[in-house]
Design a protein around this motif. Structure first.
Motif, PDB file in Angstrom:
ATOM      1  N   LEU A  66      42.021  38.306  40.811  1.00 28.34           N
ATOM      2  CA  LEU A  66      42.347  38.266  39.381  1.00 28.34           C
ATOM      3  C   LEU A  66      40.838  38.396  38.966  1.00 28.34           C
ATOM      4  CD1 LEU A  66      43.580  38.567  36.406  1.00 28.34           C
ATOM      5  CD2 LEU A  66      43.878  35.797  37.058  1.00 28.34           C
ATOM      6  N   ASP A  67      39.926  37.379  39.637  1.00 31.89           N
ATOM      7  CA  ASP A  67      38.820  36.908  38.953  1.00 31.89           C
ATOM      8  C   ASP A  67      37.886  38.178  38.984  1.00 31.89           C
ATOM      9  OD1 ASP A  67      39.448  34.287  38.361  1.00 31.89           O
ATOM     10  OD2 ASP A  67      38.598  33.262  40.173  1.00 31.89           O
ATOM     11  N   GLU A  68      38.015  38.898  40.135  1.00 33.35           N
ATOM     12  CA  GLU A  68      37.065  40.133  40.208  1.00 33.35           C
ATOM     13  C   GLU A  68      37.506  41.175  39.161  1.00 33.35           C
ATOM     14  OE1 GLU A  68      35.341  43.244  43.722  1.00 33.35           O
ATOM     15  OE2 GLU A  68      36.742  41.652  44.352  1.00 33.35           O
ATOM     16  N   ALA A  69      38.984  41.259  39.144  1.00 30.34           N
ATOM     17  CA  ALA A  69      39.428  42.220  38.171  1.00 30.34           C
ATOM     18  C   ALA A  69      38.822  41.956  36.864  1.00 30.34           C
ATOM     19  CB  ALA A  69      41.030  42.132  38.222  1.00 30.34           C
ATOM     20  N   VAL A  70      38.898  40.737  36.459  1.00 32.59           N
ATOM     21  CA  VAL A  70      38.203  40.288  35.199  1.00 32.59           C
ATOM     22  C   VAL A  70      36.781  40.797  35.054  1.00 32.59           C
ATOM     23  CG1 VAL A  70      37.677  38.429  33.467  1.00 32.59           C
ATOM     24  CG2 VAL A  70      39.993  38.465  34.779  1.00 32.59           C
ATOM     25  N   GLU A  71      36.169  40.421  35.987  1.00 37.84           N
ATOM     26  CA  GLU A  71      34.531  40.710  36.106  1.00 37.84           C
ATOM     27  C   GLU A  71      34.203  42.085  35.715  1.00 37.84           C
ATOM     28  OE1 GLU A  71      32.729  39.273  39.572  1.00 37.84           O
ATOM     29  OE2 GLU A  71      32.928  37.194  38.946  1.00 37.84           O
ATOM     30  N   ILE A  72      35.240  43.071  36.624  1.00 33.77           N
ATOM     31  CA  ILE A  72      35.243  44.403  36.279  1.00 33.77           C
ATOM     32  C   ILE A  72      35.605  45.092  35.059  1.00 33.77           C
ATOM     33  CG2 ILE A  72      36.431  46.596  37.237  1.00 33.77           C
ATOM     34  CD1 ILE A  72      36.898  45.334  40.003  1.00 33.77           C
ATOM     35  N   SER A  73      36.499  44.332  34.520  1.00 37.66           N
ATOM     36  CA  SER A  73      36.650  44.639  32.902  1.00 37.66           C
ATOM     37  C   SER A  73      35.730  44.386  32.261  1.00 37.66           C
ATOM     38  CB  SER A  73      38.187  44.016  32.643  1.00 37.66           C
ATOM     39  OG  SER A  73      39.208  44.527  33.627  1.00 37.66           O
ATOM     40  N   GLU A  74      35.079  43.064  32.370  1.00 36.64           N
ATOM     41  CA  GLU A  74      34.259  42.969  31.350  1.00 36.64           C
ATOM     42  C   GLU A  74      32.875  43.798  31.528  1.00 36.64           C
ATOM     43  OE1 GLU A  74      34.454  38.138  31.522  1.00 36.64           O
ATOM     44  OE2 GLU A  74      33.178  38.754  32.982  1.00 36.64           O
ATOM     45  N   VAL A  75      32.631  44.325  32.744  1.00 33.86           N
ATOM     46  CA  VAL A  75      31.727  45.399  32.925  1.00 33.86           C
ATOM     47  C   VAL A  75      31.982  46.713  32.159  1.00 33.86           C
ATOM     48  CG1 VAL A  75      30.498  46.853  34.543  1.00 33.86           C
ATOM     49  CG2 VAL A  75      30.591  44.123  34.921  1.00 33.86           C
TER      50      VAL A  75
END
Length: 213
Positions: A66-75
């Motif tokens: 989830l944390d990486e998915a959020v980071e991806i979405s921020e980019v």
């Protein structure tokens, strides 16, 4: 279709699921390719972040937290905003009609409760915005990020009530692009991705693992 593209599409399309082992011999048979070609394709997909190599155990589809998915979405929020702004500046009359037609189809899919149809139209809209904007570097990065985040995107698409929330966000992006308002298009794209991030966290809290119907 090149081997690396075929395996990539199988991962993005859900044929291979997160943490599934990718056995070279099986892939060689499935895609009618040599073991060496399969090994090379898996290395390339590992560089893209879709596959991970495990020492002495081969390869598997990489799971994204989830944390990486959020980071991806921020980019994505930054890149999608950039592409929307470029699209607003470049869009033609023919493309305006195409975008409005996609918007109308999205309205119809939501009204009919067609979640998979709506999800497909969602992907088509984002793809066309990238193509119209013509920012090739951003487009390449977004395509790679989409592949890494595919499982979370599916869970998001199947989340109850999500289409009713995202539909007006998508329509706002379309309207801003079609009226050549680059600032509004960028703002609308960023607002949509902030909503995506909020919903990703909500889906994770509920622990739901929806399936297509």
């Amino acid at each position: 279709m090149p081997l690396v593209e075929a395996i990539r599409e199988a991962i993005i399309g859900g044929e291979f699921v997160p943490n599934q082992r990718l056995v070279e011999a099986d892939l060689s048979t499935q895609f009618d390719a040599s073991r060496a070609s399969v090994r090379s394709a898996l290395l390339e997909l590992a560089n893209e972040g879709l596959v991970e190599r495990i020492q002495n155990r081969g390869a598997r589809v990489r799971a994204v937290s989830l944390d990486e998915a959020v980071e991806i979405s921020e980019v994505r929020m930054v890149l999608e905003g950039l592409c929307a702004a470029h699209a607003a500046a470049a869009v033609t009359g023919v493309e305006i009609r195409e975008l409005r037609a996609i918007g109308a189809s999205m309205r119809e899919a939501v009204a009919e409760g067609d979640l998979l149809g709506y999800s497909s139209l969602n992907q088509e809209l984002h793809r066309r915005v990238r193509e119209i904007g013509g920012q090739r570097t951003a487009s390449r990065l977004l395509e790679r990020l989409r592949g890494q985040n595919v499982r979370h995107q599916f869970r998001l698409a199947m989340h109850p009530g999500r289409p009713a929330v995202s539909l007006p966000e998508h329509l706002a992006i379309i309207e801003a692009i079609c009226t050549h308002d680059a600032d509004a298009a960028e703002a609308a794209a960023r607002k949509h991705l902030r909503s995506v991030i909020d919903t990703l966290r909500e889906v994770d809290r509920t622990g739901q693992e929806p399936r297509p119907r």
